[in-house]
Write an enzyme that holds these catalytic residues in place. Sequence first.
Site, mmCIF file in Angstrom:
data_model
loop_
_atom_site.group_PDB
_atom_site.id
_atom_site.type_symbol
_atom_site.label_atom_id
_atom_site.label_comp_id
_atom_site.label_asym_id
_atom_site.label_seq_id
_atom_site.Cartn_x
_atom_site.Cartn_y
_atom_site.Cartn_z
ATOM 1 N N ARG A 71 11.869 -5.715 5.097
ATOM 2 C CA ARG A 71 11.693 -4.269 4.845
ATOM 3 C C ARG A 71 12.652 -3.439 5.707
ATOM 4 N NH1 ARG A 71 5.865 -1.667 5.396
ATOM 5 N NH2 ARG A 71 5.953 -2.639 7.454
ATOM 6 N N ARG A 112 11.522 -1.526 11.185
ATOM 7 C CA ARG A 112 10.420 -1.132 12.059
ATOM 8 C C ARG A 112 10.267 -2.156 13.182
ATOM 9 N NH1 ARG A 112 5.261 0.376 8.333
ATOM 10 N NH2 ARG A 112 4.199 -0.909 9.856
ATOM 11 N N ARG A 117 -0.178 -8.979 13.356
ATOM 12 C CA ARG A 117 -0.817 -7.960 12.500
ATOM 13 C C ARG A 117 -1.702 -8.630 11.446
ATOM 14 N NH1 ARG A 117 4.359 -5.072 10.590
ATOM 15 N NH2 ARG A 117 3.004 -3.901 9.174
ATOM 16 N N LYS A 138 0.835 -1.208 0.000
ATOM 17 C CA LYS A 138 0.000 0.000 0.000
ATOM 18 C C LYS A 138 0.872 1.261 0.000
ATOM 19 C CE LYS A 138 -2.075 -1.119 3.861
ATOM 20 N NZ LYS A 138 -1.377 -2.370 4.192
ATOM 21 N N ARG A 170 -9.765 0.979 8.649
ATOM 22 C CA ARG A 170 -9.270 -0.355 8.976
ATOM 23 C C ARG A 170 -10.269 -1.172 9.781
ATOM 24 N NH1 ARG A 170 -3.327 0.450 8.749
ATOM 25 N NH2 ARG A 170 -2.317 -1.483 9.355
HETATM 26 P P1 AP5 Z 1 4.934 -1.566 1.822
HETATM 27 O O1 AP5 Z 1 4.613 -0.776 0.592
HETATM 28 O O2 AP5 Z 1 5.682 -0.876 2.913
HETATM 29 O O3 AP5 Z 1 3.617 -2.302 2.354
HETATM 30 P P2 AP5 Z 1 2.358 -1.750 3.140
HETATM 31 O O4 AP5 Z 1 1.157 -2.448 2.584
HETATM 32 O O5 AP5 Z 1 2.347 -0.249 3.143
HETATM 33 O O6 AP5 Z 1 2.672 -2.350 4.557
HETATM 34 P P3 AP5 Z 1 2.635 -1.750 6.027
HETATM 35 O O7 AP5 Z 1 3.325 -2.768 6.885
HETATM 36 O O8 AP5 Z 1 3.166 -0.366 6.092
HETATM 37 O O9 AP5 Z 1 1.135 -1.769 6.290
HETATM 38 P P4 AP5 Z 1 0.454 -1.882 7.611
HETATM 39 O O10 AP5 Z 1 -0.923 -1.693 7.129
HETATM 40 O O11 AP5 Z 1 0.663 -3.060 8.453
HETATM 41 O O12 AP5 Z 1 1.181 -0.778 8.517
HETATM 42 P P5 AP5 Z 1 0.832 0.712 8.885
HETATM 43 O O13 AP5 Z 1 2.068 1.485 8.849
HETATM 44 O O14 AP5 Z 1 -0.363 1.185 8.115
HETATM 45 O O15 AP5 Z 1 5.750 -2.855 1.344
HETATM 46 C C1 AP5 Z 1 6.259 -3.804 2.283
HETATM 47 C C2 AP5 Z 1 7.665 -4.290 1.848
HETATM 48 O O16 AP5 Z 1 7.555 -5.022 0.627
HETATM 49 C C3 AP5 Z 1 8.669 -3.150 1.564
HETATM 50 O O17 AP5 Z 1 9.930 -3.572 1.986
HETATM 51 C C4 AP5 Z 1 8.630 -2.982 0.046
HETATM 52 O O18 AP5 Z 1 9.852 -2.484 -0.465
HETATM 53 C C5 AP5 Z 1 8.366 -4.421 -0.407
HETATM 54 N N1 AP5 Z 1 7.571 -4.469 -1.635
HETATM 55 C C6 AP5 Z 1 6.560 -3.646 -2.007
HETATM 56 N N2 AP5 Z 1 6.048 -4.028 -3.196
HETATM 57 C C7 AP5 Z 1 6.730 -5.140 -3.554
HETATM 58 C C8 AP5 Z 1 6.674 -6.020 -4.671
HETATM 59 N N3 AP5 Z 1 5.808 -5.829 -5.664
HETATM 60 N N4 AP5 Z 1 7.520 -7.076 -4.707
HETATM 61 C C9 AP5 Z 1 8.404 -7.290 -3.716
HETATM 62 N N5 AP5 Z 1 8.519 -6.489 -2.642
HETATM 63 C C10 AP5 Z 1 7.699 -5.438 -2.560
HETATM 64 O O19 AP5 Z 1 0.325 0.543 10.385
HETATM 65 C C11 AP5 Z 1 1.198 0.244 11.453
HETATM 66 C C12 AP5 Z 1 0.427 0.206 12.756
HETATM 67 O O20 AP5 Z 1 -0.186 1.497 13.007
HETATM 68 C C13 AP5 Z 1 -0.746 -0.788 12.819
HETATM 69 O O21 AP5 Z 1 -0.324 -2.081 13.152
HETATM 70 C C14 AP5 Z 1 -1.630 -0.130 13.893
HETATM 71 O O22 AP5 Z 1 -1.140 -0.383 15.177
HETATM 72 C C15 AP5 Z 1 -1.481 1.357 13.602
HETATM 73 N N6 AP5 Z 1 -2.491 1.858 12.653
HETATM 74 C C16 AP5 Z 1 -2.276 2.382 11.412
HETATM 75 N N7 AP5 Z 1 -3.434 2.737 10.829
HETATM 76 C C17 AP5 Z 1 -4.418 2.442 11.719
HETATM 77 C C18 AP5 Z 1 -5.839 2.555 11.694
HETATM 78 N N8 AP5 Z 1 -6.483 3.053 10.632
HETATM 79 N N9 AP5 Z 1 -6.529 2.129 12.771
HETATM 80 C C19 AP5 Z 1 -5.914 1.628 13.851
HETATM 81 N N10 AP5 Z 1 -4.567 1.484 13.957
HETATM 82 C C20 AP5 Z 1 -3.821 1.874 12.887
#
Ligand code: AP5
Length: 213
Positions: A127, A160, A171, A13, A88
């Site tokens: 990552r 991270r 997660r 994402k 979410r």
């Molecule tokens: P990346 O693009 O970073 O993936 P992502 O989907 O953004 O993953 P996140 O881990 O950031 O999502 P998340 O939803 O768990 O975390 P968030 O920060 O929102 O890609 C991942 C890796 O793969 C990278 O290394 C990239 O280079 C690689 N990659 C990408 N595309 C690729 C491909 N095609 N092929 C190979 N490799 C590839 O949330 C963190 C925490 O915040 C949550 O756990 C929660 O505690 C809190 N939080 C955030 N939002 C909310 C909410 N709305 N409500 C409640 N709590 C929340």
Amino acid sequence: MILILLGAPGVGKGTQGALISKEYGIPQISTGDILRSEVKNETELGKKAKAYMEKGELVPDDVIIEMMEKRIKQDDCKNGFILDGFPRTVAQAEAFDKMLSKNGLELDKVILIDVPEEEIIERLTGRRICPNCGAVYHIKNNPPKVDGVCDRCGSKLIQRDDDREDVVRKRLEVYKESTMPLVDYYMKTSKLVKVDGTGDIEEIFARIKKILG
Ligand code: AP5
């Protein structure tokens, strides 16, 4: 254009959101990035969120909804925005619907990115992120030019805290339980489009561009 990027942790994402933002000139709003910055700056919000994030649990809905209500009112959102990590839960989606109608706005599309679980675990445990400018890398799939150093700003890359395998698995569980119901929620609005999130980053971006036009 108002767009939601939906999908499990690690499906890309953030990676795709950054490309869409550059191509269409609208901001990418990542709730995870906002929360991490609040934690780093030790704000009241950051102090509330930290314990949940470290355990891989969701931050309470009321905290997130208040934060997002403020964010989408900012000036840079007037031509649209891309949501990465919000909503979410069904409660967040319902609150977002209210925010939109209150402001006379309409959601365009929900892009559901789909990647098999084993690949997600490999992506997240490999990552690395830049604590300074937020750039995202992967040790094998998307490495920086110099090992451990950010291409954009030269800072030392870090892992991270929630990308440890045990937290990643937690997660994924939380995603299935709390976020997957949103697939049905948005399917009913016929705005949801599923995209295969496997393959090259550019290849996936081309699939998304085709949907967005
Ligand atoms: P990346 O693009 O970073 O993936 P992502 O989907 O953004 O993953 P996140 O881990 O950031 O999502 P998340 O939803 O768990 O975390 P968030 O920060 O929102 O890609 C991942 C890796 O793969 C990278 O290394 C990239 O280079 C690689 N990659 C990408 N595309 C690729 C491909 N095609 N092929 C190979 N490799 C590839 O949330 C963190 C925490 O915040 C949550 O756990 C929660 O505690 C809190 N939080 C955030 N939002 C909310 C909410 N709305 N409500 C409640 N709590 C929340």
